[in-house]
Write a protein that holds these residues in place. Structure first.
Motif, PDB file in Angstrom:
ATOM      1  N   THR A 107       0.867  -1.174   0.000  1.00  0.00           N
ATOM      2  CA  THR A 107       0.000   0.000   0.000  1.00  0.00           C
ATOM      3  C   THR A 107       0.898   1.215   0.000  1.00  0.00           C
ATOM      4  O   THR A 107       1.722   1.379   0.893  1.00  0.00           O
ATOM      5  N   GLU A 108       0.760   2.030  -1.029  1.00  0.00           N
ATOM      6  CA  GLU A 108       1.561   3.243  -1.125  1.00  0.00           C
ATOM      7  C   GLU A 108       0.644   4.406  -1.453  1.00  0.00           C
ATOM      8  O   GLU A 108      -0.074   4.375  -2.454  1.00  0.00           O
ATOM      9  N   ASN A 109       0.683   5.415  -0.595  1.00  0.00           N
ATOM     10  CA  ASN A 109      -0.224   6.564  -0.716  1.00  0.00           C
ATOM     11  C   ASN A 109      -1.668   6.080  -0.743  1.00  0.00           C
ATOM     12  O   ASN A 109      -2.171   5.610   0.242  1.00  0.00           O
ATOM     13  N   ASP A 110      -2.327   6.172  -1.895  1.00  0.00           N
ATOM     14  CA  ASP A 110      -3.735   5.765  -1.981  1.00  0.00           C
ATOM     15  C   ASP A 110      -3.929   4.562  -2.901  1.00  0.00           C
ATOM     16  O   ASP A 110      -5.022   4.303  -3.375  1.00  0.00           O
ATOM     17  N   THR A 111      -2.854   3.803  -3.158  1.00  0.00           N
ATOM     18  CA  THR A 111      -2.907   2.692  -4.098  1.00  0.00           C
ATOM     19  C   THR A 111      -2.529   1.381  -3.407  1.00  0.00           C
ATOM     20  O   THR A 111      -1.570   1.333  -2.648  1.00  0.00           O
ATOM     21  N   ILE A 112      -3.293   0.326  -3.696  1.00  0.00           N
ATOM     22  CA  ILE A 112      -3.066  -0.985  -3.095  1.00  0.00           C
ATOM     23  C   ILE A 112      -2.740  -1.988  -4.194  1.00  0.00           C
ATOM     24  O   ILE A 112      -3.510  -2.152  -5.145  1.00  0.00           O
ATOM     25  N   ASP A 113      -1.574  -2.652  -4.065  1.00  0.00           N
ATOM     26  CA  ASP A 113      -1.182  -3.719  -4.984  1.00  0.00           C
ATOM     27  C   ASP A 113      -1.591  -5.059  -4.391  1.00  0.00           C
ATOM     28  O   ASP A 113      -1.497  -5.266  -3.170  1.00  0.00           O
ATOM     29  N   PHE A 114      -2.025  -5.972  -5.256  1.00  0.00           N
ATOM     30  CA  PHE A 114      -2.507  -7.285  -4.823  1.00  0.00           C
ATOM     31  C   PHE A 114      -1.795  -8.406  -5.548  1.00  0.00           C
ATOM     32  O   PHE A 114      -1.380  -8.259  -6.692  1.00  0.00           O
ATOM     33  N   GLU A 115      -1.697  -9.545  -4.859  1.00  0.00           N
ATOM     34  CA  GLU A 115      -1.351 -10.812  -5.484  1.00  0.00           C
ATOM     35  C   GLU A 115      -2.552 -11.720  -5.298  1.00  0.00           C
ATOM     36  O   GLU A 115      -3.123 -11.791  -4.202  1.00  0.00           O
ATOM     37  N   ILE A 116      -2.927 -12.385  -6.360  1.00  0.00           N
ATOM     38  CA  ILE A 116      -3.982 -13.380  -6.276  1.00  0.00           C
ATOM     39  C   ILE A 116      -3.286 -14.725  -6.403  1.00  0.00           C
ATOM     40  O   ILE A 116      -2.769 -15.078  -7.462  1.00  0.00           O
ATOM     41  N   ARG A 117      -3.227 -15.431  -5.282  1.00  0.00           N
ATOM     42  CA  ARG A 117      -2.475 -16.685  -5.183  1.00  0.00           C
ATOM     43  C   ARG A 117      -3.415 -17.861  -5.396  1.00  0.00           C
ATOM     44  O   ARG A 117      -4.394 -18.023  -4.672  1.00  0.00           O
ATOM     45  N   ILE A 118      -3.064 -18.660  -6.380  1.00  0.00           N
ATOM     46  CA  ILE A 118      -3.931 -19.766  -6.789  1.00  0.00           C
ATOM     47  C   ILE A 118      -3.204 -21.096  -6.588  1.00  0.00           C
ATOM     48  O   ILE A 118      -2.064 -21.256  -7.005  1.00  0.00           O
ATOM     49  N   MET A 119      -3.890 -22.013  -5.923  1.00  0.00           N
ATOM     50  CA  MET A 119      -3.414 -23.393  -5.850  1.00  0.00           C
ATOM     51  C   MET A 119      -4.439 -24.216  -6.622  1.00  0.00           C
ATOM     52  O   MET A 119      -5.579 -24.388  -6.178  1.00  0.00           O
ATOM     53  N   GLU A 120      -4.048 -24.663  -7.805  1.00  0.00           N
ATOM     54  CA  GLU A 120      -5.008 -25.294  -8.709  1.00  0.00           C
ATOM     55  C   GLU A 120      -5.412 -26.697  -8.267  1.00  0.00           C
ATOM     56  O   GLU A 120      -6.567 -27.081  -8.412  1.00  0.00           O
ATOM     57  N   GLY A 121      -4.510 -27.469  -7.729  1.00  0.00           N
ATOM     58  CA  GLY A 121      -4.832 -28.830  -7.294  1.00  0.00           C
ATOM     59  C   GLY A 121      -5.113 -29.743  -8.462  1.00  0.00           C
ATOM     60  O   GLY A 121      -5.162 -29.324  -9.622  1.00  0.00           O
ATOM     61  N   PRO A 122      -5.325 -31.024  -8.184  1.00  0.00           N
ATOM     62  CA  PRO A 122      -5.573 -31.985  -9.253  1.00  0.00           C
ATOM     63  C   PRO A 122      -7.007 -31.904  -9.788  1.00  0.00           C
ATOM     64  O   PRO A 122      -7.893 -31.409  -9.108  1.00  0.00           O
TER      65      PRO A 122
END
Length: 193
Positions: free
Chosen positions: A173-188
């Motif tokens: 989070t910097e100033n008024d901006t939020i960076d995201f990671e969308i973490r996916i575990m796909e599985g079988p």
């Protein structure tokens, strides 16, 4: 909040007073409250009973309404419910802290091999620079209100990845901006016998 109300009596809501709101109007805040409403003349078909559990749900709804408009840090700082024994009515006072407005920054996908970043971004439907909307982000990841929703979790599960998990993490989070990671575990892939 202390309200000693006889369980058999119907307690009406006399007024809702809101302090601290500058970004959203009183009506917008009250509109977020689905169950806690002031009794108005001519509004006989809708109830205005005070129900403690529903009131608590409505406090969460107020915070979610602010999140929809980019105010991630908004909160109900205090609330009080005053009971008038003579009229069998309550007055509610809310003190809100809105915080500042945020925007979406970079959104990165990690762990996805089945779907491309571009394909997942299309399902997500959120772009860098959009006003932060925590409620929308949650629904685009996994909409718990609609099992057939067009979200990333359903994209995987509808194509056989029943054990996949999708988690959103704020990484900066910097100033008024939020960076995201969308973490996916796909599985079988799951198969039916």
């Amino acid at each position: 909040m202390v309200v000693n109300v006889d369980r058999g009596s119907k307690v009406k809501i006399k007024e809702i007073i809101i302090d601290g709101n500058e970004k959203l109007t009183d009506n917008a805040v009250k509109g977020a409250m689905k169950n806690t409403k002031v009794k108005l003349f001519g509004r006989f078909w809708k109830g205005s009973k005070f129900i403690k559990d529903k009131y608590k749900e409505d406090l969460v709804s107020i915070v979610n309404r602010y999140k929809e408009y980019g105010y991630r840090d908004a909160r109900v700082v205090s609330d009080s419910v005053g009971f008038d024994n003579v009229k069998n009515m309550v007055s509610i006072k809310l003190n809100i802290e809105e915080g500042k407005r945020y925007y979406f920054g970079n959104i990165k996908f990690l762990g996805n091999t089945i779907y491309t970043d571009q394909g997942l971004k299309q399902v997500l439907g959120i772009n860098k620079g959009d006003v932060y909307n925590g409620v929308l982000l949650e629904k685009r990841i996994a909409d718990k209100t609609r099992p057939d929703a067009d979200d990333i979790t359903n994209l995987y599960q509808n194509n056989g990845y029943l054990f996949s998990t999708v988690n959103t993490v704020e990484i900066r989070t910097e100033n008024d901006t939020i960076d995201f990671e969308i973490r996916i575990m796909e599985g079988p892939v799951a198969y039916f016998n």
